[in-house]
Design an enzyme around this catalytic site. Structure first.
Site, PDB file in Angstrom:
ATOM      1  N   LYS A  60     -25.360 -74.713 -22.298  1.00  0.00           N
ATOM      2  CA  LYS A  60     -26.790 -74.882 -22.042  1.00  0.00           C
ATOM      3  C   LYS A  60     -27.550 -73.595 -21.792  1.00  0.00           C
ATOM      4  O   LYS A  60     -27.035 -72.660 -21.223  1.00  0.00           O
ATOM      5  CB  LYS A  60     -26.971 -75.813 -20.829  1.00  0.00           C
ATOM      6  CG  LYS A  60     -26.401 -77.197 -21.097  1.00  0.00           C
ATOM      7  CD  LYS A  60     -27.366 -78.336 -20.945  1.00  0.00           C
ATOM      8  CE  LYS A  60     -28.302 -78.261 -19.803  1.00  0.00           C
ATOM      9  NZ  LYS A  60     -28.658 -79.554 -19.286  1.00  0.00           N
ATOM     10  N   GLU A 103     -40.140 -74.429 -17.280  1.00  0.00           N
ATOM     11  CA  GLU A 103     -40.149 -75.695 -16.537  1.00  0.00           C
ATOM     12  C   GLU A 103     -40.821 -75.544 -15.171  1.00  0.00           C
ATOM     13  O   GLU A 103     -41.601 -76.395 -14.754  1.00  0.00           O
ATOM     14  CB  GLU A 103     -38.711 -76.188 -16.323  1.00  0.00           C
ATOM     15  CG  GLU A 103     -38.033 -76.637 -17.590  1.00  0.00           C
ATOM     16  CD  GLU A 103     -36.574 -76.988 -17.335  1.00  0.00           C
ATOM     17  OE1 GLU A 103     -36.265 -78.180 -17.301  1.00  0.00           O
ATOM     18  OE2 GLU A 103     -35.761 -76.056 -17.155  1.00  0.00           O
TER      19      GLU A 103
END
Ligand code: ARG
Length: 451
Positions: free
Chosen positions: A273, A280
Site C-alpha cells: 500500500k 486524505e
C-alpha cells in the site's frame, strides 16, 4: 479539576491570544507616540513606554517572557510586564484606550497579515499548477461528469480549472483584507474618547487605509473575521476536491498518478500500500475549517451592542483556520510537483468508455443531421458496440453505415486527439486554447507579483 481551578482558567485566553503579541506591541507603540504628539502624555514618558515595549518584544521572541495565565490575556500580560520594567509611567499607556478597541486593533492587524500570507501561498500554488500544466501540455485524460468518463480533456486543462478556483479564493482574501483594513483605536470602550487624539496618525503609523466611522460598531464588528473564515472554508473546499482527485487518481483502479514517497505512507500490515495520507488529511481538515466558520457565525448571532466578552471566542477558531489553511496550501504546493503521471494509463482510459460518442454525434450534425437525432443514432451505435465488446475505433465502416447513411470513411479518423482539438473555443480544452490559457495564467501571476 476542582471548581477553583476551573474558575481560574475559564476566562483565560493567553494560550492562544499570545499569537497577537507583535500586533499588540506595535499598536501600543503607535498609541504612545500619538499620545505624546497630542501632549496627552510627555515625550519622555512615551520614550520610556516605547523602550519598555521593545524590551518586552525581545523577551517574547527569545522565550524569556514570563507568561502569566492569571493575567488572562495578551494585553494584561504585556501591560503588567511594562510596569515591572518602567514603573508607574506604564500606567499612562492605557490613557485614551480600552481593551475593547485594543483587541479589535490587534485582531484586525493580525487578520490583515494572514490575508497577505494566504495570498502569497495561493500565488505559489497557482504557479505550481501552471508549471504542471505546461510541462504536461499534451497529456490526454478522460474528463468526467457524474464520475463517468465523458469526454477527453487535457490534463493541463484540468489543472488550470484549479488555477481558476484558487484565483477566486485569492480575490476573496483580498476582499477580507480590505474589510480588516480599518483602524478602530479611538473608539474607547464603546462611545469614543474625551481626549484630543489623532486617529489618522495612528492609522498611518500602522498602515491602515481607513479609520472606523462609528465607535460602537468598531468595538463589536467582526465581519472581517467572518469573511476570512468564509474565504478559508471555500478555499479548503477547493483543496478537498483536489485532494479527493489525487486520492482516486492514485488508486489502483485509476492508476493515473503516483504521489511521491514523502506524501504517502505504507500500511503496517499491507506492504503493497501507498496511502495518500496528506491528501486524505487535507480532505478531513476541511471539516474543522467549516466548523470554525459556523462557530463564528453562531457566536455573533443575536449579540447585543457593543462589546461582549463572548467576542473573546472569536480568536481560537480563526487562528485554527489560519494554521490549517496555510499548512494545507504549503503541503499542496510541495506535494504536486513530486507526483508522476502515468500518461499511457490516462490515454488508455480516455480511449475507453465511449468518450468519443459526442464527437461522433457532432460528425453527423456537421453533415446536416439535427443534434437530437444524432444523439439517438450514436446511443444505438454505442449500445451495439458495447454488446460486441468493441470500441468505436474497432468498428468497421459498414457497422456505422448500418446506423446512418451519413457516415463516411473519415468517421474512423475521430480520435481522442481530434476530439480535444475540436474543442476550440475560448475556455475549451483544445491544445492551442490551453496553451493560450497557460500564457494568460502566467501573465496573471506576473501582474499580481508586480502589482
Ligand atoms: N481578551 C479580551 C478579548 O479577547 C480582550 C478584551 C477584554 N475587554 C473587556 N472589557 N474585558 O476580547
Amino acid at each position: 479539576m476542582g471548581m477553583r481551578e476551573v474558575q481560574s482558567t475559564y476566562t483565560v485566553s493567553i494560550e492562544y491570544d499570545k499569537r497577537l503579541y507583535k500586533q499588540d506591541i506595535a499598536g501600543s507603540v503607535a498609541h504612545a507616540r500619538m499620545l505624546a504628539r497630542q501632549e496627552i502624555i510627555s515625550a519622555g514618558e512615551a520614550e520610556d513606554i516605547v523602550r519598555g515595549l521593545r524590551e518586552i518584544s525581545l523577551e517574547i521572541e527569545t522565550g524569556k517572557f514570563p507568561w502569566r495565565p492569571s493575567l488572562e490575556d495578551i494585553h494584561m500580560n504585556i501591560e503588567r510586564r511594562l510596569f515591572e520594567k518602567i514603573g508607574d509611567t506604564a500606567g499612562r499607556l492605557h490613557t485614551a484606550r480600552s481593551r475593547n478597541d485594543q483587541v479589535a486593533l490587534d485582531v484586525r492587524m493580525y487578520a490583515r497579515e494572514c490575508c497577505d500570507d494566504v495570498k502569497g501561498l495561493l500565488r505559489g500554488l497557482r504557479g505550481v499548477l501552471v508549471e504542471l500544466a505546461s510541462s504536461n501540455a499534451r497529456v490526454i485524460m478522460p474528463g468526467y461528469t457524474h464520475l463517468q468518463r465523458a469526454q477527453p480533456v487535457l490534463f493541463a486543462h484540468h489543472m488550470l480549472a484549479y488555477f481558476e478556483m484558487f484565483g477566486r479564493d485569492a480575490r476573496r482574501f483580498a476582499q477580507a483584507r480590505e474589510s480588516a483594513d480599518v483602524m478602530p483605536l479611538g473608539s474607547g470602550a464603546l462611545a469614543g474618547l474625551p481626549y484630543p487624539v489623532d486617529r489618522r496618525f495612528v492609522a498611518d503609523q500602522l498602515g491602515f487605509s481607513r479609520v472606523s466611522a462609528n465607535s460602537m460598531d468598531a468595538v463589536s464588528d467582526r465581519d472581517y473575521l467572518l469573511e476570512f473564515q468564509a474565504a478559508a472554508a471555500i478555499c479548503m473546499m477547493h483543496l478537498s476536491r483536489m485532494a479527493e482527485e489525487l486520492i482516486i487518481w492514485s488508486s489502483e483502479e485509476f492508476g493515473f498518478i503516483r504521489l511521491s514517497d514523502e506524501y504517502t505512507t505504507g500500511s503496517s500490515i499491507m506492504p503493497q500500500k501507498r496511502n495518500p495520507d496528506f491528501a486524505e488529511i487535507a480532505r478531513g481538515k476541511t471539516g474543522r475549517v467549516y466548523g470554525n466558520l459556523m462557530a463564528m457565525l453562531t457566536l455573533l448571532k443575536g449579540l447585543p451592542m457593543t462589546y461582549n466578552r463572548d467576542l473573546q471566542e472569536d480568536k481560537e477558531g480563526f487562528l485554527d483556520s489560519v494554521s490549517t489553511l496555510t499548512a494545507t496550501l504549503a503541503v499542496f504546493a510541495d506535494m504536486l510537483p513530486g507526483m508522476t503521471l502515468d500518461r499511457e494509463r490516462m490515454l488508455e482510459a480516455a480511449n475507453g468508455g465511449y468518450v468519443l460518442a459526442t464527437d461522433i454525434a457532432d460528425y453527423l450534425v456537421e453533415r446536416g443531421m439535427p443534434f437530437r437525432e444524432a444523439h439517438g443514432v450514436v446511443a444505438r451505435l454505442s449500445n451495439h458496440a458495447a454488446e460486441l465488446g468493441s470500441r468505436f475505433d474497432e468498428l468497421p465502416l459498414d457497422v456505422y453505415r448500418g446506423f446512418s447513411e451519413l457516415f463516411d470513411e473519415d468517421v474512423l479518423k475521430i480520435s481522442v486527439e481530434s476530439s480535444v482539438g475540436a474543442r476550440d473555443v475560448h475556455g475549451g480544452t483544445a491544445f492551442a486554447r490551453v496553451a493560450e490559457a497557460i500564457e494568460a495564467a502566467r501573465a496573471e501571476l506576473e501582474a499580481e507579483h508586480g502589482g
